[in-house]
Design a protein around this motif. Sequence first.
Motif, PDB file in Angstrom:
ATOM      1  N   ASN A 124       0.765  -1.241   0.000  1.00  0.00           N
ATOM      2  CA  ASN A 124       0.000   0.000   0.000  1.00  0.00           C
ATOM      3  C   ASN A 124       0.795   1.289   0.000  1.00  0.00           C
ATOM      4  O   ASN A 124       0.200   2.358  -0.134  1.00  0.00           O
ATOM      5  N   CYS A 125       2.109   1.251   0.172  1.00  0.00           N
ATOM      6  CA  CYS A 125       2.825   2.525   0.117  1.00  0.00           C
ATOM      7  C   CYS A 125       2.772   3.030  -1.326  1.00  0.00           C
ATOM      8  O   CYS A 125       2.800   2.248  -2.274  1.00  0.00           O
ATOM      9  N   PRO A 126       2.641   4.342  -1.528  1.00  0.00           N
ATOM     10  CA  PRO A 126       2.485   4.882  -2.882  1.00  0.00           C
ATOM     11  C   PRO A 126       3.603   4.496  -3.850  1.00  0.00           C
ATOM     12  O   PRO A 126       3.347   4.267  -5.026  1.00  0.00           O
ATOM     13  N   VAL A 127       4.833   4.402  -3.376  1.00  0.00           N
ATOM     14  CA  VAL A 127       5.922   4.046  -4.281  1.00  0.00           C
ATOM     15  C   VAL A 127       5.834   2.572  -4.658  1.00  0.00           C
ATOM     16  O   VAL A 127       6.076   2.202  -5.813  1.00  0.00           O
ATOM     17  N   SER A 128       5.447   1.711  -3.725  1.00  0.00           N
ATOM     18  CA  SER A 128       5.223   0.303  -4.067  1.00  0.00           C
ATOM     19  C   SER A 128       4.151   0.182  -5.136  1.00  0.00           C
ATOM     20  O   SER A 128       4.282  -0.607  -6.080  1.00  0.00           O
ATOM     21  N   LYS A 129       3.084   0.961  -5.006  1.00  0.00           N
ATOM     22  CA  LYS A 129       2.014   0.926  -6.002  1.00  0.00           C
ATOM     23  C   LYS A 129       2.522   1.354  -7.373  1.00  0.00           C
ATOM     24  O   LYS A 129       2.098   0.821  -8.395  1.00  0.00           O
ATOM     25  N   LEU A 130       3.431   2.302  -7.398  1.00  0.00           N
ATOM     26  CA  LEU A 130       4.012   2.757  -8.653  1.00  0.00           C
ATOM     27  C   LEU A 130       4.769   1.625  -9.351  1.00  0.00           C
ATOM     28  O   LEU A 130       4.669   1.450 -10.562  1.00  0.00           O
ATOM     29  N   PHE A 131       5.519   0.856  -8.578  1.00  0.00           N
ATOM     30  CA  PHE A 131       6.310  -0.228  -9.148  1.00  0.00           C
ATOM     31  C   PHE A 131       5.500  -1.493  -9.410  1.00  0.00           C
ATOM     32  O   PHE A 131       5.895  -2.320 -10.219  1.00  0.00           O
ATOM     33  N   SER A 132       4.384  -1.653  -8.738  1.00  0.00           N
ATOM     34  CA  SER A 132       3.579  -2.875  -8.846  1.00  0.00           C
ATOM     35  C   SER A 132       3.206  -3.157 -10.294  1.00  0.00           C
ATOM     36  O   SER A 132       2.678  -2.303 -10.996  1.00  0.00           O
ATOM     37  N   GLY A 133       3.491  -4.373 -10.735  1.00  0.00           N
ATOM     38  CA  GLY A 133       3.197  -4.774 -12.097  1.00  0.00           C
ATOM     39  C   GLY A 133       4.257  -4.363 -13.097  1.00  0.00           C
ATOM     40  O   GLY A 133       4.210  -4.777 -14.252  1.00  0.00           O
ATOM     41  N   ASN A 134       5.220  -3.552 -12.673  1.00  0.00           N
ATOM     42  CA  ASN A 134       6.278  -3.097 -13.575  1.00  0.00           C
ATOM     43  C   ASN A 134       7.622  -3.771 -13.308  1.00  0.00           C
ATOM     44  O   ASN A 134       8.487  -3.765 -14.169  1.00  0.00           O
ATOM     45  N   CYS A 135       7.789  -4.281 -12.103  1.00  0.00           N
ATOM     46  CA  CYS A 135       9.011  -5.002 -11.760  1.00  0.00           C
ATOM     47  C   CYS A 135       8.709  -5.898 -10.563  1.00  0.00           C
ATOM     48  O   CYS A 135       7.672  -5.780  -9.920  1.00  0.00           O
ATOM     49  N   ASN A 136       9.615  -6.787 -10.269  1.00  0.00           N
ATOM     50  CA  ASN A 136       9.462  -7.716  -9.157  1.00  0.00           C
ATOM     51  C   ASN A 136       9.884  -7.023  -7.863  1.00  0.00           C
ATOM     52  O   ASN A 136      11.028  -6.600  -7.739  1.00  0.00           O
ATOM     53  N   VAL A 137       8.949  -6.898  -6.920  1.00  0.00           N
ATOM     54  CA  VAL A 137       9.255  -6.274  -5.631  1.00  0.00           C
ATOM     55  C   VAL A 137       9.172  -7.330  -4.547  1.00  0.00           C
ATOM     56  O   VAL A 137       8.144  -8.000  -4.403  1.00  0.00           O
ATOM     57  N   THR A 138      10.267  -7.505  -3.815  1.00  0.00           N
ATOM     58  CA  THR A 138      10.302  -8.486  -2.727  1.00  0.00           C
ATOM     59  C   THR A 138      10.656  -7.793  -1.416  1.00  0.00           C
ATOM     60  O   THR A 138      11.221  -6.700  -1.405  1.00  0.00           O
ATOM     61  N   LEU A 139      10.317  -8.471  -0.323  1.00  0.00           N
ATOM     62  CA  LEU A 139      10.536  -7.931   1.011  1.00  0.00           C
ATOM     63  C   LEU A 139      10.973  -9.004   1.967  1.00  0.00           C
ATOM     64  O   LEU A 139      10.394 -10.086   2.011  1.00  0.00           O
ATOM     65  N   ASP A 140      12.023  -8.718   2.720  1.00  0.00           N
ATOM     66  CA  ASP A 140      12.425  -9.524   3.873  1.00  0.00           C
ATOM     67  C   ASP A 140      12.205  -8.637   5.088  1.00  0.00           C
ATOM     68  O   ASP A 140      12.836  -7.583   5.201  1.00  0.00           O
ATOM     69  N   ALA A 141      11.307  -9.047   5.965  1.00  0.00           N
ATOM     70  CA  ALA A 141      10.980  -8.250   7.153  1.00  0.00           C
ATOM     71  C   ALA A 141      11.407  -9.015   8.403  1.00  0.00           C
ATOM     72  O   ALA A 141      11.053 -10.189   8.555  1.00  0.00           O
ATOM     73  N   HIS A 142      12.148  -8.349   9.265  1.00  0.00           N
ATOM     74  CA  HIS A 142      12.685  -8.975  10.472  1.00  0.00           C
ATOM     75  C   HIS A 142      12.301  -8.163  11.699  1.00  0.00           C
ATOM     76  O   HIS A 142      12.610  -6.972  11.793  1.00  0.00           O
ATOM     77  N   LEU A 143      11.632  -8.816  12.637  1.00  0.00           N
ATOM     78  CA  LEU A 143      11.304  -8.209  13.905  1.00  0.00           C
ATOM     79  C   LEU A 143      12.456  -8.464  14.857  1.00  0.00           C
ATOM     80  O   LEU A 143      12.849  -9.611  15.075  1.00  0.00           O
ATOM     81  N   GLU A 144      13.011  -7.382  15.402  1.00  0.00           N
ATOM     82  CA  GLU A 144      14.147  -7.515  16.310  1.00  0.00           C
ATOM     83  C   GLU A 144      13.730  -7.169  17.722  1.00  0.00           C
ATOM     84  O   GLU A 144      12.766  -6.455  17.943  1.00  0.00           O
ATOM     85  N   LYS A 145      14.473  -7.677  18.664  1.00  0.00           N
ATOM     86  CA  LYS A 145      14.219  -7.400  20.078  1.00  0.00           C
ATOM     87  C   LYS A 145      15.014  -6.217  20.542  1.00  0.00           C
ATOM     88  O   LYS A 145      16.038  -5.893  20.107  1.00  0.00           O
TER      89      LYS A 145
END
Length: 145
Positions: A124-145
């Motif tokens: 949902n971030c506006p820049v992600s929406k801009l790239f959506s469908g135009n390139c492969n967007v991946t995410l690694d999310a890490h919760l730290e203590k």
Amino acid sequence: MIKRIAKVIWNGPLMEGNGVINTQGLKNIKFSVPTRFNQDVEQSSSNPEELLISAHAGCFSMALSAELTKNKTPPKTINTTGELVMKNEPSGWKITDIHLVTKAVVPGASADVFNECAQRAKANCPVSKLFSGNCNVTLDAHLEK
């Protein structure tokens, strides 16, 4: 409605020329063919792709903060690194992949809740929406203590 303005001046032919980017908040950002296509970028210069990935990492981080705050688990810190891959394909240069890695300290958030918020922020971030469908967007999310 929000408007953002950038002004760019390019001087000379492509290979020997150079340009300057000025935004509302950043001034005199130099760029050229060497700063765009070489891996080692001068510290006082940038390039369009570096600005794009910076915008994406910043936008995603703010969206993640908003999602976590809506969940009543506001973050203490969010640290996001973005990597943009541009390839010279038969049709010309193309941004093919964007990879975001985020590490966050979020008191009170479970790993499941954090990952759900991270996926919503990515979608949902506006820049992600801009790239959506135009390139492969991946995410690694890490919760730290």
